[in-house]
Design a protein around this motif. Structure first.
Motif, PDB file in Angstrom:
ATOM      1  N   ASP A  23      42.618  37.393  -1.696  1.00  0.00           N
ATOM      2  CA  ASP A  23      44.224  37.325  -1.385  1.00  0.00           C
ATOM      3  C   ASP A  23      44.724  36.440  -2.111  1.00  0.00           C
ATOM      4  O   ASP A  23      45.815  35.996  -2.190  1.00  0.00           O
ATOM      5  CB  ASP A  23      44.331  36.920   0.148  1.00  0.00           C
ATOM      6  CG  ASP A  23      43.680  35.580   0.672  1.00  0.00           C
ATOM      7  OD1 ASP A  23      42.650  34.971  -0.152  1.00  0.00           O
ATOM      8  OD2 ASP A  23      43.906  35.161   1.632  1.00  0.00           O
ATOM      9  N   TYR A  24      44.168  35.584  -3.070  1.00  0.00           N
ATOM     10  CA  TYR A  24      44.710  34.768  -3.971  1.00  0.00           C
ATOM     11  C   TYR A  24      45.013  35.720  -5.506  1.00  0.00           C
ATOM     12  O   TYR A  24      44.380  36.487  -5.809  1.00  0.00           O
ATOM     13  CB  TYR A  24      44.130  33.931  -4.452  1.00  0.00           C
ATOM     14  CG  TYR A  24      44.010  32.655  -3.308  1.00  0.00           C
ATOM     15  CD1 TYR A  24      45.181  32.197  -2.561  1.00  0.00           C
ATOM     16  CD2 TYR A  24      42.949  31.950  -3.000  1.00  0.00           C
ATOM     17  CE1 TYR A  24      45.259  31.195  -1.735  1.00  0.00           C
ATOM     18  CE2 TYR A  24      43.128  30.881  -2.200  1.00  0.00           C
ATOM     19  CZ  TYR A  24      43.928  30.519  -1.483  1.00  0.00           C
ATOM     20  OH  TYR A  24      43.906  29.564  -0.572  1.00  0.00           O
ATOM     21  N   VAL A  25      46.110  35.316  -6.162  1.00  0.00           N
ATOM     22  CA  VAL A  25      46.109  35.643  -7.504  1.00  0.00           C
ATOM     23  C   VAL A  25      46.226  34.312  -8.300  1.00  0.00           C
ATOM     24  O   VAL A  25      46.601  33.118  -7.464  1.00  0.00           O
ATOM     25  CB  VAL A  25      47.426  36.348  -7.803  1.00  0.00           C
ATOM     26  CG1 VAL A  25      47.548  37.925  -7.512  1.00  0.00           C
ATOM     27  CG2 VAL A  25      48.727  35.913  -7.304  1.00  0.00           C
ATOM     28  N   TRP A  26      46.092  34.274  -9.488  1.00  0.00           N
ATOM     29  CA  TRP A  26      45.887  33.020 -10.240  1.00  0.00           C
ATOM     30  C   TRP A  26      47.014  32.874 -11.495  1.00  0.00           C
ATOM     31  O   TRP A  26      47.382  33.852 -12.007  1.00  0.00           O
ATOM     32  CB  TRP A  26      44.563  32.783 -10.645  1.00  0.00           C
ATOM     33  CG  TRP A  26      43.585  33.045  -9.697  1.00  0.00           C
ATOM     34  CD1 TRP A  26      42.920  33.985  -9.058  1.00  0.00           C
ATOM     35  CD2 TRP A  26      42.808  32.006  -8.939  1.00  0.00           C
ATOM     36  NE1 TRP A  26      42.259  33.885  -8.238  1.00  0.00           N
ATOM     37  CE2 TRP A  26      42.088  32.348  -8.114  1.00  0.00           C
ATOM     38  CE3 TRP A  26      43.253  30.366  -8.946  1.00  0.00           C
ATOM     39  CZ2 TRP A  26      41.134  31.868  -7.188  1.00  0.00           C
ATOM     40  CZ3 TRP A  26      42.345  29.813  -8.183  1.00  0.00           C
ATOM     41  CH2 TRP A  26      41.478  30.177  -7.106  1.00  0.00           C
ATOM     42  N   TYR A  33      45.607  24.527 -16.521  1.00  0.00           N
ATOM     43  CA  TYR A  33      44.886  24.595 -15.048  1.00  0.00           C
ATOM     44  C   TYR A  33      45.213  26.124 -14.661  1.00  0.00           C
ATOM     45  O   TYR A  33      46.328  26.503 -14.772  1.00  0.00           O
ATOM     46  CB  TYR A  33      45.443  23.636 -14.175  1.00  0.00           C
ATOM     47  CG  TYR A  33      45.114  22.124 -14.448  1.00  0.00           C
ATOM     48  CD1 TYR A  33      43.936  21.449 -14.612  1.00  0.00           C
ATOM     49  CD2 TYR A  33      46.212  21.213 -14.740  1.00  0.00           C
ATOM     50  CE1 TYR A  33      43.536  20.340 -15.074  1.00  0.00           C
ATOM     51  CE2 TYR A  33      45.922  19.824 -14.916  1.00  0.00           C
ATOM     52  CZ  TYR A  33      44.402  19.375 -15.285  1.00  0.00           C
ATOM     53  OH  TYR A  33      44.420  18.140 -15.491  1.00  0.00           O
ATOM     54  N   CYS A  34      44.031  26.556 -13.861  1.00  0.00           N
ATOM     55  CA  CYS A  34      44.215  27.862 -13.262  1.00  0.00           C
ATOM     56  C   CYS A  34      44.381  27.566 -11.856  1.00  0.00           C
ATOM     57  O   CYS A  34      43.502  27.159 -11.170  1.00  0.00           O
ATOM     58  CB  CYS A  34      43.062  28.841 -13.682  1.00  0.00           C
ATOM     59  SG  CYS A  34      43.334  29.622 -15.262  1.00  0.00           S
ATOM     60  N   TYR A  49      47.060  36.641 -12.706  1.00  0.00           N
ATOM     61  CA  TYR A  49      45.648  37.127 -13.000  1.00  0.00           C
ATOM     62  C   TYR A  49      44.861  37.301 -11.536  1.00  0.00           C
ATOM     63  O   TYR A  49      44.988  36.617 -10.656  1.00  0.00           O
ATOM     64  CB  TYR A  49      44.919  36.534 -13.904  1.00  0.00           C
ATOM     65  CG  TYR A  49      45.657  36.009 -15.232  1.00  0.00           C
ATOM     66  CD1 TYR A  49      45.549  36.924 -16.096  1.00  0.00           C
ATOM     67  CD2 TYR A  49      46.547  34.797 -15.054  1.00  0.00           C
ATOM     68  CE1 TYR A  49      46.390  36.557 -17.384  1.00  0.00           C
ATOM     69  CE2 TYR A  49      47.115  34.628 -16.453  1.00  0.00           C
ATOM     70  CZ  TYR A  49      47.064  35.342 -17.611  1.00  0.00           C
ATOM     71  OH  TYR A  49      47.863  35.137 -18.598  1.00  0.00           O
ATOM     72  N   ASN A  50      44.158  38.513 -11.626  1.00  0.00           N
ATOM     73  CA  ASN A  50      43.448  38.765 -10.143  1.00  0.00           C
ATOM     74  C   ASN A  50      42.322  38.095  -9.900  1.00  0.00           C
ATOM     75  O   ASN A  50      41.582  38.104  -8.760  1.00  0.00           O
ATOM     76  CB  ASN A  50      43.341  40.388  -9.943  1.00  0.00           C
ATOM     77  CG  ASN A  50      42.230  40.631 -10.997  1.00  0.00           C
ATOM     78  OD1 ASN A  50      41.536  39.859 -11.732  1.00  0.00           O
ATOM     79  ND2 ASN A  50      41.826  42.081 -11.098  1.00  0.00           N
ATOM     80  N   ASN A  51      41.840  37.322 -10.925  1.00  0.00           N
ATOM     81  CA  ASN A  51      40.743  36.166 -10.459  1.00  0.00           C
ATOM     82  C   ASN A  51      40.978  34.980 -11.363  1.00  0.00           C
ATOM     83  O   ASN A  51      41.574  35.050 -12.580  1.00  0.00           O
ATOM     84  CB  ASN A  51      39.159  36.843 -10.445  1.00  0.00           C
ATOM     85  CG  ASN A  51      38.633  36.925 -11.701  1.00  0.00           C
ATOM     86  OD1 ASN A  51      38.795  36.334 -12.786  1.00  0.00           O
ATOM     87  ND2 ASN A  51      38.288  38.291 -11.889  1.00  0.00           N
ATOM     88  N   GLN A  52      40.289  33.861 -11.060  1.00  0.00           N
ATOM     89  CA  GLN A  52      40.548  32.546 -11.570  1.00  0.00           C
ATOM     90  C   GLN A  52      39.902  32.643 -13.032  1.00  0.00           C
ATOM     91  O   GLN A  52      40.184  31.961 -13.807  1.00  0.00           O
ATOM     92  CB  GLN A  52      39.772  31.410 -10.624  1.00  0.00           C
ATOM     93  CG  GLN A  52      40.115  30.132 -11.275  1.00  0.00           C
ATOM     94  CD  GLN A  52      39.740  28.870 -10.572  1.00  0.00           C
ATOM     95  OE1 GLN A  52      38.552  29.114  -9.980  1.00  0.00           O
ATOM     96  NE2 GLN A  52      40.325  27.899 -10.434  1.00  0.00           N
ATOM     97  N   VAL A 189      37.070  43.317 -10.514  1.00  0.00           N
ATOM     98  CA  VAL A 189      36.630  44.190  -9.497  1.00  0.00           C
ATOM     99  C   VAL A 189      37.823  45.061  -9.452  1.00  0.00           C
ATOM    100  O   VAL A 189      38.936  44.528  -9.078  1.00  0.00           O
ATOM    101  CB  VAL A 189      36.417  43.312  -8.361  1.00  0.00           C
ATOM    102  CG1 VAL A 189      36.130  44.368  -7.440  1.00  0.00           C
ATOM    103  CG2 VAL A 189      35.426  42.424  -8.479  1.00  0.00           C
ATOM    104  N   ASP A 190      37.655  46.307  -9.568  1.00  0.00           N
ATOM    105  CA  ASP A 190      38.736  47.063  -9.627  1.00  0.00           C
ATOM    106  C   ASP A 190      39.054  47.648  -8.095  1.00  0.00           C
ATOM    107  O   ASP A 190      38.373  46.989  -7.209  1.00  0.00           O
ATOM    108  CB  ASP A 190      38.684  48.520 -10.267  1.00  0.00           C
ATOM    109  CG  ASP A 190      37.482  49.422  -9.795  1.00  0.00           C
ATOM    110  OD1 ASP A 190      37.005  49.233  -8.529  1.00  0.00           O
ATOM    111  OD2 ASP A 190      36.758  50.104 -10.417  1.00  0.00           O
TER     112      ASP A 190
END
Length: 590
Positions: A23-26, A33-34, A49-52, A189-190
């Motif tokens: 449920d996070y975007v980055w 920092y991300c 971005y969809n992951n860190q 992950v799509d």
């Protein structure tokens, strides 16, 4: 001419990967920092971005690379998907040895990206990756202190094709280039929950190590460390481009190395028959290390730290090969229990040493350094042994500190002559810093053209500078930063990754590099990886890059490297609460 090697499928291996809350975007803050951004508005101008880890790939000059490149690093701030089943390699024409090495390092690259992907890369993509390996020196696989490890990595993308060129002088530079390429590939992950990989669309990297000697000492005598654990440690070293495994394989507590010419050593010296490194296992470790860009330097510590394994001399008619073995109270005969010190008054000692040296010569790479030990010689042991004092008196040595140094020097000279007698080359020898290597004594006893001194002194000591001024080459193991056993005994202090990272070595041409040391009094197979990692990562960037930047810019990449080694199956300690990893930069001075 080049031959095309096609890998149509990545081998599926069992493992795990790192993932965070979906449920996070980055987003990248301050290009350092991300940080997570919950309930992101798609109309926002903030790049999300969809992951860190994808954010880390895009954030900062060096993305998530560790250690950071030393010459050039240009990473485009856009990504492209990679189909792991459409990765092809092009090798230069070469002999079978080079071809075998390139096959192995290519397989390891595929394994590493498969680990990153979560072991099932099933997200569809029609983008193929073509990796061309260009190597200018294909004469042999010799890997020594002088081997060129530099490489250049170029990535370009067009028409659903990613072209990668890795150029190097040697296959060892190629290996490092493939490691860097693997670090530029990140799991996604799509929307159907399938795993895939992305990489940067374009990149230019030129890189070489600052220090030639980047090592880890592992003590396998005070606790026997199983082969499987040693291999895992080598894996962790290779991810960090560390290139020397200093194997402190024997000590007074045990002698677990098989010696075919003198089997009495391991028969009498191992903790048990199943705690012996066999010839085939030792050879396998040397080969395994080489495929990962790591040289193996063997140490036979002498004349001190020699007890169990040396007791059989009298029984075999050779006299006392060692003295003070298991003496009590131990504080009168050695630095730590159990005691034992070689007996240079017994000429049979050198016959036995010759046989041991021959086995070690057969194990190690031709031309590789040999470590002769030489630390913590306890004069009181020799002084309380009549056989020793009688020999010293008959040889004209006084029973004084200077006399014992002269006696010790006689042993060292004979040991060197013994090694030279079984070798067709006069290789450099390494010795620990000691009274014999003190700046006031060293020129009398140890020629600078044959000896490299490994210092184990605090960063406040002026001895390394004095040795450099006298023209001696150094390998440095800063005692109050790079001794990983500290903090678990006595009044010693634990050194966290920041302390390890901040430890600088002199910028001097005679400083070959450094080593972190994992002495095993207080660790075994169940804890040794945690005590080495992730602190070794910090030392690796110090030795590869010798950065002048501060910890602030290193911390996010350090976090990423810790996750990366976990993904590849290395056990590693935590360095701070998970919050500090998710919310980078919010735990300053923690």
């Amino acid at each position: 001419m080049y031959k095309l090697i096609i890998f149509l499928q990545v081998i599926i291996l069992i493992g795990s990967s790192i993932s965070y809350q979906t449920d996070y975007v980055w987003y990248c803050r301050d290009d350092v920092y991300c940080l997570p951004l919950k309930n992101h508005n798609k109309q926002s101008t903030v790049q999300a971005y969809n992951n860190q880890n994808i954010c880390r790939l895009m954030c900062g000059k060096f993305g998530g690379l560790w250690p950071k490149p030393t010459i050039k690093c240009n990473l485009e701030k856009s990504t492209v998907g990679v189909n792991a089943e459409l990765i092809r390699f092009e090798y230069p024409q070469s002999d079978n040895g080079i071809r075998e090495y390139l096959n192995e390092v290519s397989f390891l690259f595929l394994k590493n990206i498969n680990d990153e992907c979560g072991n099932i890369c099933n997200s569809p993509s029609d983008t193929e990756m073509f990796i061309r390996l260009s190597i200018s020196e294909l004469s042999d696989l010799k890997f020594t202190h002088d081997t060129d490890e530099s490489y250049q990595l170029n990535i370009s993308t067009s028409d659903n094709k990613i072209n990668v060129l890795i150029s190097s002088k040697t296959v060892f530079g190629t290996r490092h280039g493939l490691e860097t390429l693997s670090q530029l590939m990140v799991k996604i992950v799509d929307d159907k929950g399938r795993n895939g990989l992305v990489t940067v669309a374009n990149a230019e990297i030129s890189d070489k190590p600052y220090y030639r000697h980047r090592g880890l000492l592992l003590d396998t005598a005070r606790h026997f460390i199983p082969i499987e654990t040693i291999l895992k440690i080598l894996d962790g070293m290779s991810i960090n481009k560390m290139n020397v495994f200093h194997w402190h394989i024997t000590d007074s507590q045990s002698f677990p190395m098989e010696v075919s010419r003198v089997p009495q050593m391991h028969f009498n010296g191992a903790f048990s028959s199943d705690k012996v490194y066999s010839q085939s296992q030792i050879n396998d470790i040397v080969k395994y290390a080489k495929y990962r860009g790591i040289r193996v330097i063997f140490e036979l510590d002498a004349p001190a730290h020699a007890g169990h394994g040396w007791e059989w001399g009298n029984k075999e008619g050779l006299g006392n090969l060692a003295v003070c073995v298991d003496n009590q109270p131990w504080r009168k005969s050695c630095i730590q229990p159990n005691c034992g010190q070689l007996n240079p008054a017994n000429e049979n000692l050198y016959t036995v040493l010759r046989d041991i040296y021959q086995d070690i010569r057969d194990y190690k790479e031709k031309g590789e350094f040999f470590h002769m030990g030489g630390d913590e010689v306890f004069m009181a042991c020799w002084n309380n042994t009549k056989e020793i004092t009688d020999y010293m008196k008959s040889s004209g040595y006084e029973l004084t500190t200077e006399g014992f140094l002269d006696f010790w020097s006689e042993f060292q000279s004979k040991a060197l002559e013994t090694y030279d007698s079984i070798s067709d080359e006069k290789i450099p020898m390494i010795m620990w810093s000691s009274e014999l290597t003190h700046p006031n004594n060293i020129e009398k006893y140890l020629p600078k053209n044959r000896y490299i001194i490994q210092t184990w002194l605090p960063d406040t000591s002026d001895i390394p500078e004095k040795l450099l001024n006298k023209g001696y080459r150094l390998i440095m193991s800063t005692k109050n930063a790079w001794y990983f056993d500290h903090g678990f005994w006595g009044i010693t202090q634990y050194y966290n990754w920041k302390k390890v990272y901040a430890n600088t070595l002199p910028r001097h041409q005679l400083v070959l590099g450094g080593e972190v040391c994992m002495w095993s009094e207080y660790c075994d197979e169940h804890s040794v990886e945690f005590k080495i990692f992730p602190r070794l990562n910090a030392a690796a960037e110090r030795l590869w890059t010798n950065p002048t930047t501060d910890l602030k810019s290193a911390e996010p990449r350090f976090n990423r490297q810790r996750e990366r080694i976990i993904t590849r199956g290395i056990k590693t300690d935590a360095v701070y609460p998970e919050y500090c990893t998710l919310f980078e930069g919010e735990c300053a001075n923690y």
